[in-house]
Design a protein around this motif. Structure first.
Motif, short mmCIF file in Angstrom:
data_model
loop_
_atom_site.label_atom_id
_atom_site.label_comp_id
_atom_site.label_asym_id
_atom_site.label_seq_id
_atom_site.Cartn_x
_atom_site.Cartn_y
_atom_site.Cartn_z
N SER A 581 19.80 -27.04 27.40
CA SER A 581 18.84 -26.30 28.89
C SER A 581 17.32 -26.49 28.60
N PRO A 582 16.84 -27.37 29.54
CA PRO A 582 15.59 -27.58 29.26
C PRO A 582 14.33 -25.79 29.66
N PRO A 583 13.95 -25.56 29.13
CA PRO A 583 13.28 -23.90 28.79
C PRO A 583 12.41 -24.63 29.67
N GLY A 584 11.53 -25.80 30.53
CA GLY A 584 10.36 -25.49 31.39
C GLY A 584 10.26 -26.64 32.05
N ASP A 599 18.00 -27.34 20.94
CA ASP A 599 17.11 -29.21 20.97
C ASP A 599 15.40 -28.28 21.42
N ILE A 600 14.64 -29.42 20.69
CA ILE A 600 12.97 -28.93 20.24
C ILE A 600 12.43 -30.27 21.55
N TYR A 601 11.06 -28.68 22.26
CA TYR A 601 10.10 -29.44 23.20
C TYR A 601 9.08 -29.44 22.40
N LEU A 602 8.18 -30.55 23.64
CA LEU A 602 7.05 -30.47 23.13
C LEU A 602 6.36 -29.88 23.74
N ASN A 603 5.07 -28.76 23.42
CA ASN A 603 4.30 -28.39 24.79
C ASN A 603 2.95 -29.18 25.29
N THR A 604 2.63 -29.79 25.41
CA THR A 604 1.98 -31.11 25.99
C THR A 604 0.52 -30.09 26.26
N THR A 605 0.25 -28.67 26.69
CA THR A 605 -0.90 -27.92 26.88
C THR A 605 -1.33 -27.33 26.19
#
Length: 762
Positions: A581-584, A599-605
Motif C-alpha cells: 500500500s504505497p503511502p504517497g 514496507d519501507i519507502y524513501l522520502n526523496t524530498t
C-alpha cells in the motif's frame, strides 16, 4: 513488661485476624484475574493504553535512567516532545522509579503485574479504611471487594495510571479524616504523603477526583464541627489546606512542569461539548443492575452512545448500601477520637455527587465544576462514578454489619432486590435487542435474576438468624461470584498484544542507515505507533496523546501530503506503510519490501535535520508564521521565518560551509558548524520553552523558527553549538518537592521518636 502481656497478646491476635482477612481479600481479587494468571489470556482487550502508550513510554524511561540520563525530553516520538512534564509518564512515581532503576526495561508481563498489584492495593486500603471506621472484618472484606472490582477499575483495567491514582483514595480519606477528627498534624502529614504519591501516579483527572472527595469530606467535617464553634470548624479547614498545599508541593516536581505543558496543549481549555464527551447517559444506568445489558466489553457494546463505565458494584452491594442508610446509625460526635464512628452521610454525599456529576452534559449539574481549575482540561465525566462506587461500597459494608439488627434495613434489601428482579424480568420481554447481541444480553439478564434470588435467599437466612456467624461470609461469596462472573472476561484476549512491536527486520534495515533522520509510521497499521520509543528510532508520530503540543499538532495536520516540503522539513527520510500500500506519490520510493507486513519507502524530498539558512523574514505572530511557511514561494532550504526582528545574515556564495552532529540524546545535542558568513542554524527540532544553547561555551538564544522549529544565530567561523533542555519549571518543582519530602521525613522521624519514648515510659 508482664502487665502489658495480655494487651499485647490481644493486639497480636487482632493483627493476625486482620492479616488473614486481607489475605482472603487478596485471594478473591486474584481469583478475578484467573484468566491472566492461567497464562492463557492477556489484558486488556485490544491492548489499550497499557501496550500502546504506557509500555513503550516506560521502556524508554527505564532505558534512559539505566544509561544515567534523566529524560526530561523525548526525541523518539512526535518529532520530539517534553517527557517528564507529561504527567502520564509517571517518571517520579516511587514504585515505577524503583522498577526502572532496578529492573530495567519492564516486560509486558511486568506491566500486567503492576495492574494486578494496584487493584490489590486498592482493596487492601479500602479494607483498612472500613476497619478504621469500626466495621467488622467480614464487612470490610465485602467493601474492599466491591470497590476494587467495581466498573471503573474494570473498564479502565488497561489504564494503569488511572487505577494507580484512584487506588489511594481510601488511604487519603482515612488519614485526612483522622487528622480532622483528632486535630492531628501527624495524620495530616501522612495524608499529605499519600496525596503526593497519588499525584505522582500520573493521572490528572483522577487526581482531581481525589481532590473533590477530599473537599466533600472537609465540608462534611466543617459542617459537623460547627456545633463545637467557629474555632473547631476553622481547624478542620486549616488542616485540609495544609494537606492539599504540602501534598501538591511534594509532587511539584511532576505537577509544575505538567502545568506549564498544559498551557501549550489543546487541553488548556476544552469547550463544553468536548469536556462533557463520554458522559453517562440515563439509559445506561440499567447497568447498575445488569452490567452486561448493553455489552460490557468494548467488543460487545451496542449502545447508541460512547461506551462508558456505569458504576456496577454488584446487585447485593446496591441493596446493602440502601440498607446501610436506613439501618439506623450509631450517634456520631462531630469531632471525636473514637475511630469507631462511621460517617454514613459523607459516603452518601459521595454517591449523590459522583453519579450526579457523572451524567455530565445530560444534566446542568456538571456546570458546577466545569469552571473549577483543572476540570475544563479533562473530559469523560462518566469516570466520576468512581466516587459513587466508593460511597456505595462503604455504605454496603456498613449495611452488612447492621442488617441483622435492623428491620428497616432488611425491608430495604427486599425492596431493592425485588425491584432489580422485576426490572430484569421486564427487560427480558420488553426491550428490543439486536439479534447478534441477544444471547449475551439474555445471559446477563438471567444472571441478574439468579443473583437477586440468591440475595433474597441470603436475606431470608439473615432474618431467621440462621448461622449469623457465617452469613457475612456468604454475602462476600455471593458478591465475589457476581463480580468475577460478570467482569473477569470483559477485558481479556488470547492474542499477544505486543505483536505490533515484533518487526526485527524493519528495525534492522533502519539501523543500517548511520545518519540522523526521522521516520513516519502512521501508514503502517501493523506497527505500534510508539514503537520508535522502544527501538531508539525517531518518529514524527506516536499514539494519540491529549498532551501533545498544540503547535506540533497544528503543523503536522496542516501538511498537505507526504512528500510536501513541510513534511520534509520534519526530517522524515523513511515512511513505513502496510504491505503493498504505497503511502504517497512518486516522491516516496520503495526501498524495503521483503517484510511480511510492513514496507519501507524513501522520502526523496526530506531535508537534513540541521541546515544553515542565509535569508530571514520577520512575522508578527505564530499565526502569521504558519501562514508564511504555507506560502507557495516558501523554500525551507533558503528562508527562515522568525517571530522577531532578524539579525543580519549574508549569502556565502560558493564558499564552503558544513554541519555535523557530535551528540544527539534525550536532553541535549551538539553540532560542529562552519559558515563563512552570518547565518541561522535551523534545526528540525520542536521548539519548547526551556531549551538553552551556547556557541563555543558562550550563551546564546534559542529562537522559534518556521512556526514549529528551533533556530540559533551563528556568526562566521567554526563553532561548537550545544543545546540542552533545562526548563525552570522542573528545577522549581524539584526544589519544592525536595523541601516538602525533607519536611515530612523530619516530621515522621520526630513522631517515631516520640512514639517509642512514650512506649518506654508505660
Amino acid at each position: 513488661m508482664q502487665s502489658r502481656t495480655p494487651g499485647y497478646a490481644q493486639a497480636k491476635q487482632k493483627c493476625w485476624q486482620d492479616a488473614l482477612s486481607l489475605a482472603t481479600l487478596t485471594l478473591l481479587v486474584l481469583a478475578f484475574f484467573w484468566p491472566l494468571l492461567s497464562g492463557r489470556y492477556w489484558i486488556p482487550w485490544g491492548g489499550g493504553d497499557l501496550v500502546s502508550f504506557l509500555w513503550p513510554t516506560w521502556r524508554f524511561a527505564a532505558r534512559s535512567l539505566r544509561q544515567g540520563i534523566f529524560p526530561l525530553w523525548n526525541p523518539t516520538l512526535y518529532a520530539g516532545a517534553p517527557f517528564a512534564a507529561d504527567h502520564q509518564s509517571c517518571l517520579f512515581y516511587p514504585i515505577h522509579l524503583l522498577l526502572f532503576l532496578v529492573g530495567g526495561e519492564p516486560s509486558y508481563e511486568v506491566m500486567e503485574g503492576l495492574v494486578v498489584y494496584h487493584i490489590v492495593l486498592a482493596a487492601a486500603l479500602m479494607y483498612l479504611l472500613l476497619r478504621d471506621k469500626g466495621l467488622s472484618r467480614t464487612a470490610s472484606v465485602f467493601g474492599g471487594l466491591a470497590f476494587t472490582l467495581s466498573d471503573p477499575f474494570i473498564t479502565h483495567i488497561g489504564n494503569l495510571n488511572l487505577n494507580a491514582t484512584i487506588a489511594y483514595l481510601p488511604a487519603l480519606i482515612l488519614l485526612a479524616d483522622r487528622a480532622f477528627t483528632r486535630r492531628s498534624l501527624h495524620f495530616a502529614a501522612a495524608a499529605e504523603a499519600v496525596l503526593a504519591i497519588a499525584a505522582l501516579a500520573g493521572h490528572g483527572q483522577m487526581l482531581l477526583f481525589l481532590g473533590l472527595a477530599l473537599a466533600i469530606l472537609t465540608l462534611y467535617r466543617i459542617y459537623a464541627a460547627r456545633r463545637l464553634g467557629v474555632r473547631a470548624a476553622a481547624g478542620v479547614a486549616a488542616l485540609a489546606a495544609i494537606v492539599v498545599l504540602v501534598g501538591m508541593a511534594a509532587a511539584a516536581v511532576a505537577l509544575y512542569p505538567a502545568y506549564e505543558l498544559g498551557s501549550h496543549t489543546a487541553r488548556a481549555g476544552l469547550s463544553w461539548a468536548e469536556a462533557t464527551r463520554y458522559s453517562l447517559p440515563w439509559q445506561a444506568l440499567v447497568g447498575l443492575v445488569v452490567p452486561g445489558f448493553y455489552g460490557r466489553g468494548p467488543q460487545n457494546f451496542w449502545g447508541s452512545w460512547d461506551r462508558v463505565e456505569v458504576g456496577y458494584v454488584g446487585v447485593l452491594t446496591l441493596a446493602l448500601a440502601v440498607a446501610g442508610l436506613l439501618a439506623g446509625r450509631r450517634k456520631e460526635s462531630p469531632i471525636s477520637t473514637d475511630v469507631g464512628q462511621f460517617p454514613a452521610a459523607f459516603f452518601a454525599l459521595l454517591v449523590v455527587v459522583g453519579f450526579a456529576l457523572a451524567l455530565g452534559g445530560h444534566t446542568p449539574v456538571y456546570r458546577l465544576i466545569y469552571w473549577l481549575p483543572g476540570f475544563r482540561g479533562v473530559r469523560a465525566p462518566a469516570r466520576l462514578v468512581v466516587l459513587g462506587d466508593f460511597g456505595l461500597a462503604a455504605l454496603a459494608a456498613y449495611g452488612l454489619d447492621r442488617i441483622r439488627h435492623s428491620r428497616r434495613g432488611q425491608i430495604a434489601v427486599i425492596v431493592m432486590l425485588t425491584a432489580a428482579l422485576v426490572l430484569s424480568a421486564w427487560l427480558l420481554r420488553a426491550v428490543s435487542v439486536p439479534a447478534d447481541r441477544w444471547e449475551r444480553t439474555r445471559n446477563a439478564l438471567w444472571m441478574a435474576v439468579a443473583l437477586c434470588c440468591l440475595g433474597l435467599l441470603w436475606l431470608w437466612a439473615v432474618a431467621r438468624r440462621y448461622g449469623t456467624r457465617w452469613l457475612g461470609g456468604v454475602a462476600v461469596a455471593i458478591l465475589a461470584l457476581d463480580l468475577i462472573l460478570s467482569g473477569s472476561m470483559v477485558e481479556v484476549q488470547r492474542e499477544d498484544p505486543t505483536t505490533g512491536y515484533q518487526h526485527d527486520d524493519v528495525v534492522a534495515f533502519l539501523r543500517r542507515d548511520p545518519g540522523l533522520y526521522r521516520i513516519d509510521s502512521s501508514a503502517a497499521s501493523a506497527w505500534q505507533p510508539d514503537a520508535a520509543a522502544v527501538y531508539g528510532l525517531y518518529d514524527i508520530g506516536g499514539v494519540a496523546n491529549p498532551l501533545n503540543l498544540a503547535t506540533y499538532e497544528t503543523y503536522r495536520w496542516s501538511i498537505g501530503a507526504r512528500g510536501d516540503r513541510l513534511y520534509g522539513l520534519l526530517g522524515v527520510k523513511y515512511v513505513l506503510a502496510d504491505k503493498g500500500s504505497p503511502p504517497g506519490d512518486e516522491r516516496l520510493v520503495p526501498v524495503y519490501t521483503a517484510g511480511s507486513d510492513v514496507d519501507i519507502y524513501l522520502n526523496t524530498t526530506a531535508y537534513p535535520m540541521a541546515q544553515l539558512i542565509y535569508q530571514a523574514v520577520e512575522v508578527e505572530s505564530a499565526e502569521a508564521a504558519l501562514a508564511a511557511v504555507h506560502a507557495p514561494d516558501f523554500d525551507p532550504a533558503q528562508i527562515v521565518v522568525l517571530q522577531e526582528k532578524p539579525m543580519p545574515v549574508q549569502e556565502p556564495g560558493n564558499q564552503p560551509r558544513s554541519i555535523s552532529f557530535i551528540e544527539y540524546s534525550c536532553n541535549r545535542l551538539s553540532l560542529q558548524v562552519s559558515t563563512p558568513t552570518p547565518a541561522y542554524l535551523l534545526l528540525s527540532e520542536v521548539y519548547y520553552p526551556g531549551w538553552r544553547a551556547t556557541i563555543d561555551s558562550q550563551p546564546t538564544r534559542v529562537l522559534q523558527a518556521d512556526y514549529l522549529f528551533r533556530a540559533i544565530y551563528i556568526p562566521p567561523g567554526d563553532h561548537e553549538v550545544r543545546l540542552w533542555f533545562s526548563p525552570s519549571s522542573f528545577w522549581i518543582g524539584l526544589s519544592l518537592s525536595a523541601l516538602s519530602w525533607l519536611g515530612l521525613a523530619a516530621w515522621g522521624l520526630a513522631w517515631w521518636k516520640k512514639f517509642f519514648r512514650q512506649r518506654g515510659t508505660t
